[in-house]
Design a protein around this motif. Structure first.
Motif, PDB file in Angstrom:
ATOM      1  N   SER A  18       0.422  -8.562  -0.928  1.00  0.00           N
ATOM      2  CA  SER A  18      -0.183  -7.235  -1.089  1.00  0.00           C
ATOM      3  C   SER A  18      -0.037  -6.477   0.226  1.00  0.00           C
ATOM      4  CB  SER A  18      -1.660  -7.378  -1.473  1.00  0.00           C
ATOM      5  OG  SER A  18      -1.794  -8.128  -2.663  1.00  0.00           O
ATOM      6  N   GLN A  19       1.024  -5.694   0.327  1.00  0.00           N
ATOM      7  CA  GLN A  19       1.358  -5.052   1.602  1.00  0.00           C
ATOM      8  C   GLN A  19       0.407  -3.915   1.979  1.00  0.00           C
ATOM      9  OE1 GLN A  19       3.503  -6.093   3.699  1.00  0.00           O
ATOM     10  NE2 GLN A  19       5.155  -7.157   2.652  1.00  0.00           N
ATOM     11  N   ASP A  20      -0.276  -3.327   0.976  1.00  0.00           N
ATOM     12  CA  ASP A  20      -1.080  -2.135   1.249  1.00  0.00           C
ATOM     13  C   ASP A  20      -2.476  -2.238   0.652  1.00  0.00           C
ATOM     14  OD1 ASP A  20       1.000  -0.495   2.567  1.00  0.00           O
ATOM     15  OD2 ASP A  20       1.988  -0.647   0.623  1.00  0.00           O
ATOM     16  N   ASP A  21      -3.430  -1.570   1.297  1.00  0.00           N
ATOM     17  CA  ASP A  21      -4.798  -1.492   0.818  1.00  0.00           C
ATOM     18  C   ASP A  21      -4.919  -0.264  -0.083  1.00  0.00           C
ATOM     19  OD1 ASP A  21      -7.545  -1.022   0.490  1.00  0.00           O
ATOM     20  OD2 ASP A  21      -8.050  -1.791   2.474  1.00  0.00           O
ATOM     21  N   PRO A  22      -5.284  -0.449  -1.367  1.00  0.00           N
ATOM     22  CA  PRO A  22      -5.354   0.700  -2.285  1.00  0.00           C
ATOM     23  C   PRO A  22      -6.431   1.719  -1.924  1.00  0.00           C
ATOM     24  CG  PRO A  22      -6.226  -1.275  -3.335  1.00  0.00           C
ATOM     25  CD  PRO A  22      -5.593  -1.708  -2.048  1.00  0.00           C
ATOM     26  N   GLU A  23      -7.361   1.358  -1.031  1.00  0.00           N
ATOM     27  CA  GLU A  23      -8.346   2.334  -0.551  1.00  0.00           C
ATOM     28  C   GLU A  23      -7.757   3.215   0.547  1.00  0.00           C
ATOM     29  OE1 GLU A  23     -12.733   0.622  -1.321  1.00  0.00           O
ATOM     30  OE2 GLU A  23     -11.744  -0.281   0.397  1.00  0.00           O
TER      31      GLU A  23
END
Length: 287
Positions: A186-191
């Motif tokens: 999961s390369q990115d934080d959706p927040e």
């Protein structure tokens, strides 16, 4: 129509050297295109040019640092390549939508609320015995990238193009599923990141001698080190909610210090057909 460039070596170079100054000609070299032609193709695929891409990833990494640490904002600004708090705040607000101070306060507020709460509800699928500290060695993966919301992610049995391409690679190697672990990063934080630009890498473990690796796949590695491992049993579709609970509820009640590196997951039984029987180990790098 010209064939689109293979972006895997480009992504690999840009994302590994995010803190360095990289010339467009250095990046275009990996594709075989001229600087101008590559720049045009990259923007048509990514929706932003190379400079915008690098700046956005740097600022999103800074935002994650603000979220998970108490490091001074100026220190984070300098690490991100800005020489002043003011310049950093201006660029941060333009990309993230709030100033660094405002962004940190919203997560600090959540943290303080959790500290005052005596009872932490563990979500379904996680046992109170499902938490461990593990030290692992670096290992290599071959992966395909999915760009988009985590809710659209390709679980290992979803029949997506990403899954099918990895299954085809295993077949071409005359190998079997039992010889490989399935890994999701999961390369990115959706927040933090826009939904349409979230990066998720789905891969399989592979030896460095395992050739050939055709175009259309990336070669990466999981960094060795200390991790908090959390075991979850249930549908892959619930994983975004599990991540949200770990980051915004669980971690804030512990003394663990997260590293500013992407968490990743290992699918223990990816061929399991029953959603509620699927087991996923989630790994968060810790200091």
């Amino acid at each position: 129509m010209p064939k689109p460039p293979n972006l895997y070596p480009v992504w690999n170079k840009l994302e590994k050297q995010l803190d360095e100054t990289i010339g467009l000609n250095q990046v275009a070299f990996f594709t075989g295109y001229s600087d101008w032609h590559f720049h045009r193709l990259f923007k048509s695929i990514q929706g932003e040019n190379v400079k915008e891409y690098i700046r956005r990833l740097r600022l999103e990494k800074a935002a994650y640092e603000l979220k998970i640490t108490n490091f001074p904002i100026l220190e984070i600004a300098i690490e991100t390549g800005f020489l002043s708090h003011e310049a950093f705040s201006k660029a941060f607000k333009r990309v993230i939508g709030s100033t660094p101070s405002e962004f940190r306060k919203q997560f600090q507020k959540k943290k303080n609320i959790k500290k005052k709460t005596n009872h932490l509800t563990i979500p379904d699928g996680i046992s109170k015995f499902g938490f461990q500290i593990k030290v692992i060695s670096t290992f290599q993966i071959v992966y395909v990238r999915h760009i988009g919301s985590y809710e659209e992610l390709p679980g290992p049995l979803a029949g997506s193009k990403e899954v099918l391409s990895l299954q085809s690679l295993i077949h071409n190697w005359s190998s079997s599923h039992s010889n490989h672990k399935w890994i999701g990063i999961s390369q990115d934080d959706p927040e933090i990141s826009p939904k349409g630009k979230i990066r998720f890498d789905l891969g399989i473990t592979a030896r460095s001698s395992q050739k050939p690796i055709p175009e259309g796949f990336g070669i990466g590695s999981i960094p060795g080190g200390k991790y908090l491992q959390i075991r979850y049993q249930g549908s892959y579709h619930n994983l975004p909610k599990i991540y949200n609970w770990i980051l915004n509820d669980y971690i804030k009640t512990t003394s663990y210090k997260l590293k500013n590196q992407p968490p990743w997951e290992c699918y223990l039984n990816p061929l399991e057909k029953l959603d509620d029987k699927r087991i996923t180990d989630i790994y968060f790098p810790i200091r």
